[in-house]
Design a protein around this motif. Structure first.
Motif, PDB file in Angstrom:
ATOM      1  N   GLY A 157       0.805  -1.208   0.000  1.00 30.00           N
ATOM      2  CA  GLY A 157       0.000   0.000   0.000  1.00 30.00           C
ATOM      3  C   GLY A 157       0.839   1.258   0.000  1.00 30.00           C
ATOM      4  O   GLY A 157       2.042   1.239   0.295  1.00 30.00           O
TER       5      GLY A 157
ATOM      6  N   ALA B  19      -4.098   3.808  -0.553  1.00 26.26           N
ATOM      7  CA  ALA B  19      -4.749   2.603  -1.075  1.00 26.26           C
ATOM      8  C   ALA B  19      -3.856   1.392  -0.850  1.00 26.26           C
ATOM      9  O   ALA B  19      -2.620   1.513  -0.814  1.00 26.26           O
TER      10      ALA B  19
ATOM     11  N   ASP C 227      -8.422  -1.737  -1.616  1.00 28.41           N
ATOM     12  CA  ASP C 227      -9.137  -0.944  -0.620  1.00 28.41           C
ATOM     13  C   ASP C 227      -8.444   0.405  -0.493  1.00 28.41           C
ATOM     14  O   ASP C 227      -7.280   0.562  -0.867  1.00 28.41           O
ATOM     15  N   TYR C 228      -9.145   1.377   0.025  1.00 30.30           N
ATOM     16  CA  TYR C 228      -8.632   2.744   0.013  1.00 30.30           C
ATOM     17  C   TYR C 228      -9.076   3.470   1.282  1.00 30.30           C
ATOM     18  O   TYR C 228      -9.937   2.980   2.041  1.00 30.30           O
TER      19      TYR C 228
ATOM     20  N   SER D 278     -12.634   4.562   5.319  1.00 28.65           N
ATOM     21  CA  SER D 278     -11.986   3.532   4.507  1.00 28.65           C
ATOM     22  C   SER D 278     -13.056   2.657   3.880  1.00 28.65           C
ATOM     23  O   SER D 278     -14.144   2.485   4.430  1.00 28.65           O
TER      24      SER D 278
END
Length: 441
Positions: free
Chosen positions: A172, A185, A225-226, A245
């Motif tokens: 990430g 992210a 995912d962010y 998130s």
């Protein structure tokens, strides 16, 4: 003597983390068993483990607005926007264990297990933000049920069990494009096997053959995912962080195999369930699975090294998850978590005054509904952050993080199973300054 003790402490901590990391990598790739003992893990992809480390689990799992802990940046995998706060390289590794009591009617059963849980590294990139990568469990399947029946004069036992798990390797990046705002992210890769086993055995008749059906799902796929965080000082001592998130509409692959075998019964446990022949073996086609959309919003309010409180509100929609034939339809998961920590006196020379004490409470209405009952999961969490001596002129410091979750899932109503558990997580954290320029006279 004191300097030697500090150096030895850090060397031991580094050795522990490296050793755990190597074992974790080996076990996570090759292990097929599970640390889950929940009957509710047979649904979906099993019991979801969440992207949480011990220092946030002990605060009920609040994570969306967690950027600093005791005034220092932490590796918060649940919200990659926090990576932009890294000021030192962070190494994390840990262990996980649980004690579970299952109850149904008046009957109870107790189990216990442990495993290596995670390894992760966060690296600061100065004004360019920070990166993180690691390996951790994504979900576990582990259940077992059986019943003995009699047909005419023949006694037989039917049993259903599941085992396995899905792991997540991730990398990430997070950065702060403008003052007070950060975004980030994670890109993850899921891999693992989930097995469901049905057996018919004849415990009192050794002349009969047992039958065994094993269906295995091979899980592979990428996820994204962010997260976003906004942080602001409130006066000279107080700080607030608000975070969010979520996940994209991630799709992964599931390939199933089905194996039916006949087994010869034996009074010797070492020779139980050895296949005599294969009655059927089929390989299914690849199937796409929609992972649930997740949303998590929360905040933290803190005062320097002294204390922090926060809350998270979570929503996960499993409605579009492709269940297997005969499996119940999954619904929506709603959750709330409240937690915090405090340090009695950050300037004290007494050890227990500089320990971080953590506490929290969480409640989840899970995505599972059985016998007209929504299955709920709730827990009280506690934890400690135990500092080790600083070394290298204060450039390296380490911490042991311990968390315990005392919880209950399910109910005894309507012939359901009540699961009471104690989950214990132990983490080792090292903060060090890497890649620094040295000056010499």
């Amino acid at each position: 003597m004191y300097k030697k003790f500090k150096a030895d402490t850090t060397k031991k901590a580094v050795t522990i983390i490296i050793g755990i990391g190597l074992v974790v990598c080996n076990l996570q790739v090759h292990a097929q068993k599970s640390t889950s003992h929940s009957p509710y893990s047979q649904f979906g992809l099993g019991q979801m483990r969440e992207d949480l480390l011990p220092q946030t689990r002990s605060m009920a799992g609040i994570a969306a607005g967690v950027r600093y802990q005791a005034g220092l940046p932490i590796l918060n995998i649940s919200n990659p926007a926090s990576y932009s706060a890294f000021s030192k390289t962070i190494l994390e590794a840990g262990l996980y264990g649980n004690i579970t009591q299952l109850g149904k009617g008046s009957a109870t059963d107790n189990t216990a297990d442990f495993a290596f849980s995670h390894i992760a590294i966060g690296i600061p990139l100065a004004k360019a933000g920070g990166i993180a990568f690691g390996l951790m469990p994504f979900s576990d399947v582990g259940y077992n049920s059986s019943e003995v029946s009699i047909y005419d004069t023949l006694t037989y036992k039917k049993s259903a069990s599941g085992e396995g798990g899905v792991n997540k390797a991730f990398i990430g990046y997070g950065l702060s494009p403008i003052k007070g705002l950060s975004v980030g992210a994670n890109v993850g890769f899921l891999f693992g096997n989930l097995s469901d086993i049905a057996q018919v055995e004849f415990p009192l008749t050794l002349g009969n053959y047992n039958a065994r059906l094993e269906e295995t799902r091979l899980i592979r796929g990428a996820t994204i995912d962010y997260g976003v965080q906004y942080f602001k000082s409130l006066g000279k001592k107080m700080n607030i962080t608000v975070g969010y998130s979520g996940t994209l509409n991630n799709t992964i692959n599931s390939k199933s195999t089905r194996l039916v075998t006949r087994n010869e019964p034996s009074l010797d446990d070492d020779f139980q369930n050895i296949a005599l022949d294969t009655s059927s073996s089929t390989v299914g086609a690849n199937r796409k699975i929609n992972l649930p959309l997740k949303h998590n919003i929360g905040f933290t309010l803190s005062k320097g090294y002294n204390w922090m409180v926060g809350a998270d509100f979570k929503y996960t929609d499993w409605s579009d998850f492709q269940t297997r034939e005969g499996e119940i339809k999954l619904g929506k998961n709603y959750g709330v978590a409240i937690g915090g920590q405090f340090k009695p006196d950050p300037t004290s020379v007494k050890y227990w005054n500089v320990v971080d004490y953590r506490l929290g409470f969480r409640y989840n209405q899970t995505q599972i509904r059985l016998n007209n009952n929504d299955i709920a999961d709730m827990a009280v969490t506690v934890g400690l952050g135990l500092p080790l001596s600083e070394t290298n002129f204060g450039l390296t410091f380490s911490r042991i993080n311990i968390s315990a979750e005392f919880g209950q899932q399910g109910t005894l109503n309507n012939n359901l199973v009540r699961e009471r558990y104690i989950n214990i997580n132990l983490g080792f954290t090292i903060n060090d300054t890497w890649f620094r320029r040295r000056s010499y006279d």
